[in-house]
Design a protein around this motif. Structure first.
Motif, PDB file in Angstrom:
ATOM      1  N   ASP A 113       2.212  20.024 -13.503  1.00 50.86           N
ATOM      2  CA  ASP A 113       3.184  19.372 -12.622  1.00 50.86           C
ATOM      3  C   ASP A 113       2.459  18.244 -11.911  1.00 50.86           C
ATOM      4  O   ASP A 113       1.806  18.441 -10.893  1.00 50.86           O
ATOM      5  CB  ASP A 113       3.745  20.388 -11.621  1.00 50.86           C
ATOM      6  CG  ASP A 113       4.821  19.789 -10.725  1.00 50.86           C
ATOM      7  OD1 ASP A 113       5.266  18.652 -10.994  1.00 50.86           O
ATOM      8  OD2 ASP A 113       5.228  20.455  -9.762  1.00 50.86           O
ATOM      9  N   GLU A 114       2.538  17.065 -12.517  1.00 50.88           N
ATOM     10  CA  GLU A 114       1.816  15.883 -12.040  1.00 50.88           C
ATOM     11  C   GLU A 114       0.316  16.187 -11.989  1.00 50.88           C
ATOM     12  O   GLU A 114      -0.291  16.429 -13.019  1.00 50.88           O
ATOM     13  CB  GLU A 114       2.413  15.406 -10.721  1.00 50.88           C
ATOM     14  CG  GLU A 114       3.899  15.029 -10.875  1.00 50.88           C
ATOM     15  CD  GLU A 114       4.472  14.287  -9.703  1.00 50.88           C
ATOM     16  OE1 GLU A 114       3.712  13.865  -8.804  1.00 50.88           O
ATOM     17  OE2 GLU A 114       5.706  14.102  -9.683  1.00 50.88           O
ATOM     18  N   LYS A 141       8.438  12.636 -13.725  1.00 52.56           N
ATOM     19  CA  LYS A 141       8.689  13.636 -12.674  1.00 52.56           C
ATOM     20  C   LYS A 141       9.144  14.976 -13.270  1.00 52.56           C
ATOM     21  O   LYS A 141      10.112  15.587 -12.797  1.00 52.56           O
ATOM     22  CB  LYS A 141       9.711  13.109 -11.671  1.00 52.56           C
ATOM     23  CG  LYS A 141       9.224  11.900 -10.883  1.00 52.56           C
ATOM     24  CD  LYS A 141      10.251  11.427  -9.869  1.00 52.56           C
ATOM     25  CE  LYS A 141       9.689  10.365  -8.954  1.00 52.56           C
ATOM     26  NZ  LYS A 141       9.173   9.194  -9.655  1.00 52.56           N
ATOM     27  N   CYS A 142       8.453  15.382 -14.313  1.00 52.97           N
ATOM     28  CA  CYS A 142       8.809  16.620 -15.005  1.00 52.97           C
ATOM     29  C   CYS A 142       7.625  17.571 -15.029  1.00 52.97           C
ATOM     30  O   CYS A 142       6.500  17.198 -14.692  1.00 52.97           O
ATOM     31  CB  CYS A 142       9.279  16.318 -16.424  1.00 52.97           C
ATOM     32  SG  CYS A 142       8.003  15.585 -17.484  1.00 52.97           S
ATOM     33  N   ILE A 143       7.894  18.797 -15.403  1.00 50.84           N
ATOM     34  CA  ILE A 143       6.874  19.829 -15.558  1.00 50.84           C
ATOM     35  C   ILE A 143       6.688  20.069 -17.051  1.00 50.84           C
ATOM     36  O   ILE A 143       7.667  20.201 -17.787  1.00 50.84           O
ATOM     37  CB  ILE A 143       7.313  21.129 -14.857  1.00 50.84           C
ATOM     38  CG1 ILE A 143       7.473  20.885 -13.342  1.00 50.84           C
ATOM     39  CG2 ILE A 143       6.322  22.261 -15.127  1.00 50.84           C
ATOM     40  CD1 ILE A 143       8.319  21.912 -12.647  1.00 50.84           C
ATOM     41  N   VAL A 144       5.440  20.111 -17.502  1.00 50.53           N
ATOM     42  CA  VAL A 144       5.164  20.285 -18.926  1.00 50.53           C
ATOM     43  C   VAL A 144       4.376  21.574 -19.136  1.00 50.53           C
ATOM     44  O   VAL A 144       3.334  21.789 -18.507  1.00 50.53           O
ATOM     45  CB  VAL A 144       4.373  19.098 -19.506  1.00 50.53           C
ATOM     46  CG1 VAL A 144       4.139  19.305 -21.004  1.00 50.53           C
ATOM     47  CG2 VAL A 144       5.113  17.785 -19.263  1.00 50.53           C
ATOM     48  N   SER A 147       3.761  13.579 -16.946  1.00 42.54           N
ATOM     49  CA  SER A 147       4.462  14.359 -15.926  1.00 42.54           C
ATOM     50  C   SER A 147       4.772  13.524 -14.689  1.00 42.54           C
ATOM     51  O   SER A 147       5.867  13.611 -14.117  1.00 42.54           O
ATOM     52  CB  SER A 147       3.611  15.578 -15.545  1.00 42.54           C
ATOM     53  OG  SER A 147       4.180  16.286 -14.479  1.00 42.54           O
ATOM     54  N   LYS A 148       3.796  12.712 -14.267  1.00 37.52           N
ATOM     55  CA  LYS A 148       4.021  11.829 -13.112  1.00 37.52           C
ATOM     56  C   LYS A 148       5.091  10.791 -13.401  1.00 37.52           C
ATOM     57  O   LYS A 148       5.977  10.524 -12.576  1.00 37.52           O
ATOM     58  CB  LYS A 148       2.718  11.107 -12.748  1.00 37.52           C
ATOM     59  CG  LYS A 148       1.678  11.944 -12.060  1.00 37.52           C
ATOM     60  CD  LYS A 148       0.472  11.054 -11.766  1.00 37.52           C
ATOM     61  CE  LYS A 148      -0.705  11.871 -11.326  1.00 37.52           C
ATOM     62  NZ  LYS A 148      -1.904  11.010 -11.139  1.00 37.52           N
ATOM     63  N   LYS A 204      12.156  17.323 -12.168  1.00 42.93           N
ATOM     64  CA  LYS A 204      11.641  18.689 -12.276  1.00 42.93           C
ATOM     65  C   LYS A 204      12.209  19.468 -13.462  1.00 42.93           C
ATOM     66  O   LYS A 204      12.251  20.700 -13.446  1.00 42.93           O
ATOM     67  CB  LYS A 204      11.838  19.471 -10.985  1.00 42.93           C
ATOM     68  CG  LYS A 204      11.049  18.916  -9.805  1.00 42.93           C
ATOM     69  CD  LYS A 204       9.551  18.857 -10.118  1.00 42.93           C
ATOM     70  CE  LYS A 204       8.763  18.223  -8.982  1.00 42.93           C
ATOM     71  NZ  LYS A 204       7.314  18.080  -9.311  1.00 42.93           N
ATOM     72  N   THR A 253      -1.162  14.307 -20.335  1.00 37.67           N
ATOM     73  CA  THR A 253       0.022  15.071 -19.948  1.00 37.67           C
ATOM     74  C   THR A 253       0.306  14.890 -18.464  1.00 37.67           C
ATOM     75  O   THR A 253       1.467  14.811 -18.043  1.00 37.67           O
ATOM     76  CB  THR A 253      -0.163  16.556 -20.285  1.00 37.67           C
ATOM     77  OG1 THR A 253      -0.459  16.690 -21.677  1.00 37.67           O
ATOM     78  CG2 THR A 253       1.097  17.348 -19.984  1.00 37.67           C
ATOM     79  N   LYS A 254      -0.741  14.806 -17.636  1.00 33.94           N
ATOM     80  CA  LYS A 254      -0.561  14.531 -16.211  1.00 33.94           C
ATOM     81  C   LYS A 254       0.150  13.191 -15.997  1.00 33.94           C
ATOM     82  O   LYS A 254       1.066  13.075 -15.184  1.00 33.94           O
ATOM     83  CB  LYS A 254      -1.922  14.492 -15.504  1.00 33.94           C
ATOM     84  CG  LYS A 254      -2.572  15.824 -15.264  1.00 33.94           C
ATOM     85  CD  LYS A 254      -3.886  15.586 -14.523  1.00 33.94           C
ATOM     86  CE  LYS A 254      -4.667  16.840 -14.286  1.00 33.94           C
ATOM     87  NZ  LYS A 254      -5.949  16.564 -13.595  1.00 33.94           N
TER      88      LYS A 254
END
Length: 510
Positions: free
Chosen positions: A419-420, A405-408, A401-402, A370, A397-398
């Motif tokens: 976020d995923e 496990k981060c938020i972009v 993110s997956k 996160k 980007t999805k």
């Protein structure tokens, strides 16, 4: 507010027809009448010549209803049928006959480029050629018609979506799309209105409620969420009377190098103004006097002379923002890599820290879960590679993110927070914020919110909205061209206050 796909909107129509026991023709009449009411309230009987271009599907049916209502109310109109196919929808045919019953002049049939009518700059155009059902390239002569409408300089209102624009993917021909002055869209906005490549086709957006089935709308998860004041206000955490600075966390802002200390100064000040109880700037020795002088409320830790060679904290902060002005020298890259291996606190990662991750993808496996990354388009490209269009950019980007496990946060007009599978589209902000240091302010704001125990996703969504709101308040005093990043920072407090202001009656009607 939700953003639904074209397929979901069709399902919403079907659910409405079934639950409310109405026909599709009734729903068309309801939706088109809402658009007529909007036009009528603005024109108030003006005798401006109105050209209504109707396709032969349901969007064209909407246009025919609008034409009929305009005729019945004494407006000066010309209606055109854009015959790009031999097929007609049933509701189109019914409304075509209804228009002929009330109009002295029957609709003009357009079948080729030779039929294109003259449109003057003082005329108005209602674009109802294609709707969200468009799923194939447009015939060449219709593209020429669209180009003709665009070149006419008349005021253009599009029904639901500008013709030639797909709801869920990039257009085939960027020149084959109507440029609308205003688009009046049904129930929910479309994602296309908020992407750099496709948002350019409408200047202003009006969303009208056409009474679609409430149960379907509330139980259906959209493809994205539009973030405005009402959406972020529930995220706000109020303060209690007996709190102290320790209740609002300790933020650390890590970055800076010779000639780039200003970025850390902006981020540090922004973290404080967003409410962090304590903020420490971790910078090279060359930044010490600058930080102590410009942000006396902050503490300062220094490392090597001109750039960071080691990142070693002897305390555990509540949030860390890193990368602003950091530089990408070998010793700084090594220091950043070592720091990632031992750090467990979710990070806000920006600027050179993102560039380092792009060059050293092996570092990505050490990101705390996160963590929030805030790239501008070029920095994002270094992380996820090139994309074909804005839709592809979001999908890639999805995946990123997956995987990590981060938020972009994709920075820009209508910044996207991903976020995923979840996509949030910001509505605040303005072109004046396209200025050096604006992103540094955002990094500080998100870091400051995270130190106050806002969950990382909430901090990103709330921080992006507040950042844009502060920019909107700043531009009211300076104009677009004169906004500085420091102006955005200085309006953070006003952005918090703006959350609790109730629009007056005049504003609510706009």
């Amino acid at each position: 507010m939700k953003i639904l796909s074209a397929q979901q909107m069709r399902m919403a129509d079907e659910a409405t027809i079934k639950k409310q026991q109405i026909t599709s023709l009734d729903l068309m009449e309801r939706a088109a009448t809402q658009i007529f009411n909007l036009i009528h309230s603005r024109l108030q009987g003006s005798q401006t010549l109105i050209h209504v271009f109707c396709g032969i599907g349901n969007n064209g049916g909407d246009g025919l209803v609008i034409s009929r209502l305009l005729v019945e109310h004494g407006y000066n109109i010309k209606t055109y049928i854009v015959n790009f196919s031999d097929k007609r929808s049933k509701d189109f045919l019914v409304n075509y006959d209804r228009l002929k019953e009330v109009s002295k002049e029957w609709p003009t049939q357009l079948k080729s480029k030779e039929d294109v009518p003259n449109i003057k700059g003082e005329d108005m155009v209602i674009d109802a050629i294609f709707g969200i059902g468009l799923n194939r390239p447009i015939m060449p002569w219709v593209v020429l018609l669209i180009k003709h409408i665009n070149s006419s300089r008349g005021f253009v209102l599009s029904v639901d979506i500008p013709s030639g624009l797909y709801a869920d993917r990039a257009p085939d021909d960027p020149e084959g799309v109507i440029f609308s002055n205003v688009t009046v869209t049904f129930q929910f906005p479309k994602l296309a209105f908020f992407l750099p490549e496709t948002g350019i086709y409408t200047q202003d957006l009006e969303v009208i409620d056409i009474g679609l089935d409430h149960e379907f709308l509330t139980t259906t998860r959209g493809i994205a969420s539009l973030i405005g004041k009402r959406d972020v206000l529930p995220l706000y955490r109020s303060r209690h009377k007996y709190s102290h600075k320790g209740d609002y966390g300790h933020s650390v802002v890590i970055g800076g190098s010779y000639g780039k200390i200003g970025s850390v100064t902006l981020a540090t000040k922004s973290a404080l103004k967003t409410g962090a109880g304590l903020v420490t700037a971790y910078v090279p020795e060359c930044g010490y006097a600058i930080l102590q002088t410009n942000v006396p409320e902050a503490m300062v830790i220094t490392d090597d002379d001109d750039e960071l060679a080691e990142i070693d904290l002897d305390f555990k902060p509540d949030a860390i923002g890193i990368g602003i002005g950091l530089g990408t020298s070998e010793k700084t890259i090594k220091a950043f890599g070592e720091f990632l291996k031992k750090n467990t606190i979710p990070l806000v990662i920006d600027a050179d820290a993102i560039n380092i991750l792009g060059k050293h993808p092996d570092f990505l496996s050490h990101l705390p879960e996160k963590s929030v990354l805030t790239p501008h388009p070029k920095e994002l490209q270094r992380l996820i590679g090139e994309w074909e269009n804005d839709y592809d950019k979001i999908e890639k980007t999805k995946v990123f993110s997956k995987q990590y496990k981060c938020i972009v946060v994709i920075k820009g007009a209508n910044s996207k927070i991903i976020d995923e599978e979840q996509v949030y589209v910001n509505t605040s902000g303005n072109p004046g914020m396209a200025t050096a240091g604006s992103g540094d302010v955002l990094t500080g704001m998100i870091t400051g919110l995270m130190s106050q125990k806002y969950p990382p996703l909430h901090a990103a969504v709330f921080g992006v909205y507040l950042h844009g709101s502060a920019g909107d308040l700043a531009v009211q005093k300076t104009g677009f061209e004169a906004v500085l990043a420091g102006d955005i920072c200085s309006h953070i407090g006003a952005a918090f206050l703006e959350l609790f202001k109730t629009p007056n009656v005049e504003q609510q009607g706009q």
